[in-house]
Design a protein around this motif. Structure first.
Motif, short mmCIF file in Angstrom:
data_model
loop_
_atom_site.label_atom_id
_atom_site.label_comp_id
_atom_site.label_asym_id
_atom_site.label_seq_id
_atom_site.Cartn_x
_atom_site.Cartn_y
_atom_site.Cartn_z
N GLU A 169 3.78 9.91 -5.40
CA GLU A 169 2.45 9.84 -6.01
C GLU A 169 1.66 8.67 -5.41
O GLU A 169 0.90 8.00 -6.12
N GLY A 170 1.84 8.40 -4.13
CA GLY A 170 1.17 7.29 -3.47
C GLY A 170 -0.35 7.37 -3.58
O GLY A 170 -0.93 8.45 -3.73
N GLU A 171 -1.00 6.21 -3.51
CA GLU A 171 -2.45 6.16 -3.74
C GLU A 171 -3.25 6.74 -2.57
O GLU A 171 -4.38 7.19 -2.76
N ILE A 172 -2.72 6.71 -1.36
CA ILE A 172 -3.45 7.26 -0.21
C ILE A 172 -2.80 8.59 0.19
O ILE A 172 -1.60 8.65 0.48
N GLY A 173 -3.59 9.64 0.19
CA GLY A 173 -3.09 10.94 0.61
C GLY A 173 -3.31 11.15 2.10
O GLY A 173 -4.39 10.86 2.62
N LEU B 6 0.85 -1.19 0.00
CA LEU B 6 0.00 0.00 0.00
C LEU B 6 0.89 1.24 0.00
O LEU B 6 1.73 1.41 0.88
N THR B 7 0.72 2.11 -0.98
CA THR B 7 1.54 3.32 -1.06
C THR B 7 0.77 4.53 -0.56
O THR B 7 -0.45 4.60 -0.68
N TYR B 8 1.51 5.45 -0.01
CA TYR B 8 0.90 6.66 0.53
C TYR B 8 1.77 7.86 0.20
O TYR B 8 2.95 7.74 -0.13
N ARG B 9 1.19 9.03 0.31
CA ARG B 9 1.91 10.28 0.06
C ARG B 9 1.49 11.30 1.11
O ARG B 9 0.44 11.14 1.74
#
Length: 318
Positions: free
Chosen positions: A92-96, A49-52
């Motif tokens: 540019e992670g999917e969760i801000g 899971l990617t985040y920004r």
């Protein structure tokens, strides 16, 4: 010949009995809400899971890099339990992640400010109380010395007057006793001067102690007014959301609305990240994934067996 005895040296009482109370801090029951979460959310262990870092309100005293450090702790917390990479920062992670300064945070800031003012005043009260106690102790010591000097003087004066009275009944003071009488008069005057000096010193200490006591009582009154204000504004239990994980269409975000310190921010982010990983609430109030953030040890944050079990169950499904 008779010698007139000196007047008694009076004792003085200290005024200023004072009391002050401590304020009680009402606890906020902080529930993490998962309203409006899509059923098509990412599941733990299915993929990383990617985040920004999307937005940090300028009113928060935390930078992007500091928030990344907090999130690295959150990553480690969840990943160590399954020995698998679950979270990853990407520009540019999917969760801000959004830190939103709302009414809850303003209330928290107001509470902390008033609490600091009370503690500062409490420190002043404590210093003044110690000063008052020192003056009170010195006054009591000086009063004790004065009492002893007065007793010594009265005994010497009584002995002298008795002797003079006996000689007067026999026709007067013998010539051979003249020097003895003069010495006794001299000793009595010395005792009188000493008693007066002690009386003056004791009176000065009494006045200083009473002035300090009045200042202390004024400070305590001010402190108690602040405590009453604090209790009226903040002692009632307030229930609000510190954070939320929200999914609307393709947009995923973690909103943080309130935190008191970095440890609390870490705990709230860990909770919301747990939701992002697909976890629901658990029953143990000490768990990160409990609905209410209240019983967790945020300064030594760790997963409970319920947290680990929930995560492993999700991971075992993939």
């Amino acid at each position: 010949m008779q010698l007139k005895s000196f007047g008694s040296i009076f004792f003085f009482s200290l005024i200023g009995i004072f009391y002050y109370s401590y304020f009680s801090v009402g606890q906020y029951l902080i529930e993490s809400n998962t309203a409006e979460i899509s059923t098509h959310q990412t599941v733990a262990c299915e993929k990383v899971l990617t985040y920004r870092i999307a937005n940090i309100d300028e009113k928060y005293d935390i930078s992007n890099s500091e928030l990344k450090q907090v999130m690295r702790k959150v990553e480690s917390l969840w990943e160590q339990s399954v020995q698998k990479e679950l979270l990853q920062y990407k520009k540019e992670g999917e969760i801000g992640i959004h830190l939103i300064y709302g009414d809850e945070q303003q209330r928290s800031q107001n509470e902390k400010q008033l609490s600091r003012r009370i503690k500062t005043l409490d420190h002043r009260v404590e210093l003044m109380r110690k000063s008052f106690n020192r003056l009170s102790k010195k006054y009591k010591e000086k009063s004790g010395e004065m009492e002893k000097a007065l007793d010594k003087y009265n005994k010497a004066a009584s002995k002298f007057n008795k002797k003079i009275e006996e000689w007067n009944k026999k026709g007067g003071i013998p010539r051979s006793k003249k020097s003895e009488v003069e010495q006794m008069q001299k000793d009595l005057k010395q005792l009188q001067r000493k008693g007066n000096r002690l009386k003056t010193a004791a009176e000065s200490l009494r006045q200083r102690a009473n002035a300090k006591s009045e200042q202390l009582n004024d400070l305590v009154d001010r402190q108690n007014e602040m405590i009453a204000e604090y209790n009226s504004r903040f002692s009632e239990v307030g229930r609000f959301d510190q954070g939320q994980y929200r999914v609307a269409g393709n947009q995923k975000r973690i909103n943080i609305y309130q935190f008191g310190n970095r440890a609390e921010l870490t705990a709230v982010l860990a909770h919301e990240t747990g939701h992002a990983l697909g976890l629901d609430h658990v029953d143990n109030p000490k768990s990160i994934m409990h609905a209410v953030m209240d019983k967790q040890n945020i300064f030594d944050l760790s997963l409970t067996k319920e947290d680990v079990s929930a995560l492993r169950q999700r991971c075992n499904n993939y």
